[in-house]
Design an enzyme around this catalytic site. Structure first.
Site, mmCIF file in Angstrom:
data_model
loop_
_atom_site.group_PDB
_atom_site.id
_atom_site.type_symbol
_atom_site.label_atom_id
_atom_site.label_comp_id
_atom_site.label_asym_id
_atom_site.label_seq_id
_atom_site.Cartn_x
_atom_site.Cartn_y
_atom_site.Cartn_z
ATOM 1 N N ASP A 49 9.643 2.808 1.347
ATOM 2 C CA ASP A 49 8.469 3.525 1.844
ATOM 3 C C ASP A 49 8.402 3.337 3.355
ATOM 4 O OD1 ASP A 49 5.946 4.365 2.628
ATOM 5 O OD2 ASP A 49 4.910 3.500 0.902
ATOM 6 N N PHE B 284 0.865 -1.177 0.000
ATOM 7 C CA PHE B 284 0.000 0.000 0.000
ATOM 8 C C PHE B 284 0.903 1.229 0.000
ATOM 9 C CE2 PHE B 284 -2.317 3.518 1.806
ATOM 10 C CZ PHE B 284 -3.524 3.453 1.136
ATOM 11 N N LYS C 155 2.986 10.443 7.874
ATOM 12 C CA LYS C 155 2.316 10.007 9.099
ATOM 13 C C LYS C 155 2.898 10.628 10.371
ATOM 14 C CE LYS C 155 0.032 5.824 7.402
ATOM 15 N NZ LYS C 155 -1.346 6.313 7.578
#
Length: 400
Positions: free
Chosen positions: A223, A135, A252
């Site tokens: 990532d 994702f 985040k």
């Protein structure tokens, strides 16, 4: 009708329903706890999906944001600010990036991935290898790297040239790199696949990805959007290995809840791939987000939260497994990014029951509950959750 019910009715009437109906309406928080508009208090074991690094209302973050708001929040990228420069320097430092590295600030993780895609295209190549169950975001470029068919299918055809290989499968990765040949621009991997259920990359797999991309003259992009910023007990999850990437993406937890993302390029050759006018963002690197990012990083450092996250994560994982509950098959993850794996697909029921009992967790898969709490989580909070968990799982078995 409760105040939350009223607001959720208004939500249905006013917002595009891409998220479905929210579970409840939160009002405020303090430390590791949040309170909804009807006064119910919850232990936040999800942390805004690994975002609220310092919990809620942390004094250092409140002070930094308040001070910056009183000075200037936005200036555009025709100008810079002291917080932007300082945060870029600090990000390069914690990423262990060499001299000549650089940072592009975005507003989200998906935007950081988009920047990484453009970076890879500047090699003059177009093929990208990503992993199955990955994702990387919902924007169209990031979506092309994301695996889940339900996310992708309504928007196809997406960006061409992306090959997905089984995660942790070294033979498949070698074959895909060979097939891409001289057109391989990048391999993009998550050191921990958070949305797939907290699946860790084998260090040997990441090392092979590094070796193959180096040999092919392609980029290795890691990532770290969900697993970075101290969550695993390291600044970045791949710091548990000896792998040095060409670029990483962050977001985040970078600013403790203020939206910000970053692409970090390693060394002058990679940094020089993007030149003047080739990328940009109106809000990227704004003084408010950067001040929050600096406060977050400095607090992690001064409060020893890397070691704390490692210790509390081990205590939480050990405590879950020590329960010996027949519906728990084990735990996965590192530090305070964990999944409780279940023997039956009752995670959604367990999540709902946990919320009713005052605990926020996430059914990341039918048989897995994800925990990504603030890094300030203490033993007392862990003990309260462990005391409640057996009863929740027992009830979930019936309800599931």
């Amino acid at each position: 009708m409760t105040h939350a019910d009223e607001l959720l009715d208004r939500y249905r009437a006013a917002l595009i329903p891409v998220f479905g109906v929210p579970q409840t309406v939160l009002s405020h928080g303090d430390g590791c706890y949040v309170v909804d508009v009807d006064g119910k208090r919850y232990l936040d074991l999800l942390g805004g999906i690994a975002v609220n690094t310092l919990g809620h209302g942390h004094p250092a973050l409140v002070e930094a944001i308040t001070k910056q708001v009183s000075q200037v929040m936005h200036i555009s990228n025709f100008f810079t600010s002291e917080p932007q420069v300082e945060l870029a320097e600090k990000v390069i430092e914690i990423c262990r990036a060499p001299e000549g590295s650089g940072v592009f600030f975005s507003n989200s993780g998906a935007e950081a991935i988009e920047a990484a895609i453009k970076l890879s295209r500047r090699t003059g190549r177009s093929r990208i290898i990503a992993a199955q169950n990955a994702f990387h975001g919902r924007t169209t470029g990031a979506l092309a790297l994301t695996w889940k068919v339900a996310y992708r299918a309504p928007f196809e055809p997406l960006m061409p040239g992306v090959t997905h290989v089984p995660y942790n499968d070294t033979a498949a990765l070698e074959a895909a790199v060979a097939e891409a040949g001289d057109d391989l621009a990048a391999v993009v991997l998550e050191p921990i696949q958070g949305e797939a259920g907290v699946i860790l990359a084998d260090p040997a797999y990441l090392r092979l990805a590094r070796e193959l991309t180096t040999r092919a003259g392609a980029l290795l992009v890691l990532d770290e959007i969900q697993c970075g910023m101290g969550r695993t007990g390291h600044w970045l999850a791949h710091h548990a290995t000896d792998v040095v990437p060409d670029a990483v993406t962050l977001a985040k937890g970078l600013a403790g809840g203020v939206p910000v993302g970053a692409l970090v390029t390693y060394g002058p050759a990679v940094t020089g791939l993007l030149t003047g006018g080739q990328h940009g963002s109106t809000f990227g690197g704004n003084p408010l987000a950067c001040a929050a990012g600096l406060a977050t990083i400095r607090t992690i450092e001064t409060d020893g939260l890397l070691a704390h996250a490692a210790g509390m994560g081990a205590a939480l994982a050990d405590g879950v497994e020590a329960l010996g509950h027949p519906r728990v098959s084990g735990t996965r993850g590192r530090g305070l990014l964990l999944a409780i794996t279940l023997t039956q697909p009752v995670a959604a029921s367990a999540m709902s029951l946990a919320r009713a009992a005052g605990f926020l967790v996430n059914a990341v898969a039918p048989d897995a509950l994800r925990l990504a709490p603030p890094l300030i989580l203490g033993q007392g909070e862990i003990d309260s959750f462990l005391a409640a968990l057996p009863g929740l799982l027992d009830a979930a078995e019936v309800a599931g």
